[in-house]
Write a protein that holds these residues in place. Structure first.
Motif, PDB file in Angstrom:
ATOM      1  N   THR A  81       0.828  -1.206   0.000  1.00 41.12           N
ATOM      2  CA  THR A  81       0.000   0.000   0.000  1.00 41.12           C
ATOM      3  C   THR A  81       0.864   1.258   0.000  1.00 41.12           C
ATOM      4  O   THR A  81       0.552   2.237  -0.681  1.00 41.12           O
ATOM      5  CB  THR A  81      -0.941   0.000   1.215  1.00 41.12           C
ATOM      6  OG1 THR A  81      -1.726  -1.190   1.180  1.00 41.12           O
ATOM      7  CG2 THR A  81      -1.849   1.216   1.218  1.00 41.12           C
ATOM      8  N   ALA A  82       1.965   1.224   0.751  1.00 44.50           N
ATOM      9  CA  ALA A  82       2.869   2.383   0.781  1.00 44.50           C
ATOM     10  C   ALA A  82       3.469   2.640  -0.600  1.00 44.50           C
ATOM     11  O   ALA A  82       3.608   3.792  -1.025  1.00 44.50           O
ATOM     12  CB  ALA A  82       3.967   2.158   1.807  1.00 44.50           C
ATOM     13  N   VAL A  83       3.824   1.576  -1.305  1.00 38.80           N
ATOM     14  CA  VAL A  83       4.372   1.733  -2.653  1.00 38.80           C
ATOM     15  C   VAL A  83       3.308   2.313  -3.589  1.00 38.80           C
ATOM     16  O   VAL A  83       3.588   3.199  -4.399  1.00 38.80           O
ATOM     17  CB  VAL A  83       4.898   0.378  -3.182  1.00 38.80           C
ATOM     18  CG1 VAL A  83       5.193   0.447  -4.670  1.00 38.80           C
ATOM     19  CG2 VAL A  83       6.140  -0.050  -2.423  1.00 38.80           C
ATOM     20  N   LEU A  84       2.085   1.821  -3.472  1.00 38.94           N
ATOM     21  CA  LEU A  84       1.018   2.303  -4.353  1.00 38.94           C
ATOM     22  C   LEU A  84       0.649   3.759  -4.102  1.00 38.94           C
ATOM     23  O   LEU A  84       0.246   4.469  -5.023  1.00 38.94           O
ATOM     24  CB  LEU A  84      -0.223   1.429  -4.198  1.00 38.94           C
ATOM     25  CG  LEU A  84      -0.109   0.013  -4.748  1.00 38.94           C
ATOM     26  CD1 LEU A  84      -1.360  -0.785  -4.402  1.00 38.94           C
ATOM     27  CD2 LEU A  84       0.100   0.034  -6.251  1.00 38.94           C
ATOM     28  N   THR A  85       0.761   4.194  -2.869  1.00 43.02           N
ATOM     29  CA  THR A  85       0.352   5.566  -2.530  1.00 43.02           C
ATOM     30  C   THR A  85       1.536   6.515  -2.387  1.00 43.02           C
ATOM     31  O   THR A  85       1.370   7.612  -1.855  1.00 43.02           O
ATOM     32  CB  THR A  85      -0.464   5.576  -1.226  1.00 43.02           C
ATOM     33  OG1 THR A  85       0.339   5.038  -0.166  1.00 43.02           O
ATOM     34  CG2 THR A  85      -1.738   4.767  -1.370  1.00 43.02           C
ATOM     35  N   VAL A 139       6.374   1.699 -13.681  1.00 39.15           N
ATOM     36  CA  VAL A 139       5.162   0.892 -13.754  1.00 39.15           C
ATOM     37  C   VAL A 139       5.369  -0.473 -13.106  1.00 39.15           C
ATOM     38  O   VAL A 139       4.480  -0.968 -12.396  1.00 39.15           O
ATOM     39  CB  VAL A 139       4.713   0.740 -15.226  1.00 39.15           C
ATOM     40  CG1 VAL A 139       3.537  -0.205 -15.334  1.00 39.15           C
ATOM     41  CG2 VAL A 139       4.371   2.089 -15.817  1.00 39.15           C
ATOM     42  N   ILE A 140       6.510  -1.086 -13.316  1.00 35.72           N
ATOM     43  CA  ILE A 140       6.760  -2.414 -12.751  1.00 35.72           C
ATOM     44  C   ILE A 140       6.736  -2.375 -11.222  1.00 35.72           C
ATOM     45  O   ILE A 140       6.236  -3.296 -10.574  1.00 35.72           O
ATOM     46  CB  ILE A 140       8.089  -3.022 -13.285  1.00 35.72           C
ATOM     47  CG1 ILE A 140       8.217  -4.482 -12.868  1.00 35.72           C
ATOM     48  CG2 ILE A 140       9.284  -2.236 -12.814  1.00 35.72           C
ATOM     49  CD1 ILE A 140       7.284  -5.405 -13.562  1.00 35.72           C
ATOM     50  N   GLY A 146       3.881  -3.722  -6.352  1.00 32.44           N
ATOM     51  CA  GLY A 146       3.300  -3.224  -5.107  1.00 32.44           C
ATOM     52  C   GLY A 146       1.842  -3.621  -4.952  1.00 32.44           C
ATOM     53  O   GLY A 146       1.395  -3.978  -3.864  1.00 32.44           O
ATOM     54  N   GLY A 147       1.107  -3.594  -6.043  1.00 35.34           N
ATOM     55  CA  GLY A 147      -0.294  -4.016  -6.005  1.00 35.34           C
ATOM     56  C   GLY A 147      -0.433  -5.495  -5.690  1.00 35.34           C
ATOM     57  O   GLY A 147      -1.268  -5.901  -4.880  1.00 35.34           O
TER      58      GLY A 147
END
Length: 73
Positions: free
Chosen positions: A31-35, A42-43, A48-49
């Motif tokens: 979640t930290a990577v996504l936000t 993109v990778i 992260g997702g």
């Protein structure tokens, strides 16, 4: 539905408590990577997702795991 509530509130074996904690950490990192407020490749956001989803699934399954104390017939 009642059985799920009983399982969620029953004691969790030690191994699955550790696994649940690992799952929560993975979900948090994903979640930290996504936000992240910066633009990431993109990778990195794709991974992260996947990490966030995997961590959530691991945590949920671990929480619903209980010890079977019944003696076989």
């Amino acid at each position: 539905m009642n059985k799920i509530v009983e399982r969620a509130s029953a004691p969790t074996p030690k191994f699955f408590k550790v696994l649940r904690t690992i799952g929560l950490v993975l979900a948090t990192v994903g979640t930290a990577v996504l936000t992240a407020p910066v633009s990431l490749p993109v990778i990195v956001t794709t991974v992260g997702g996947y990490v966030a989803v995997a961590g959530g699934v691991i945590s949920a399954v671990s929480q619903l795991t209980v010890e079977k104390n019944e003696q076989p017939d």
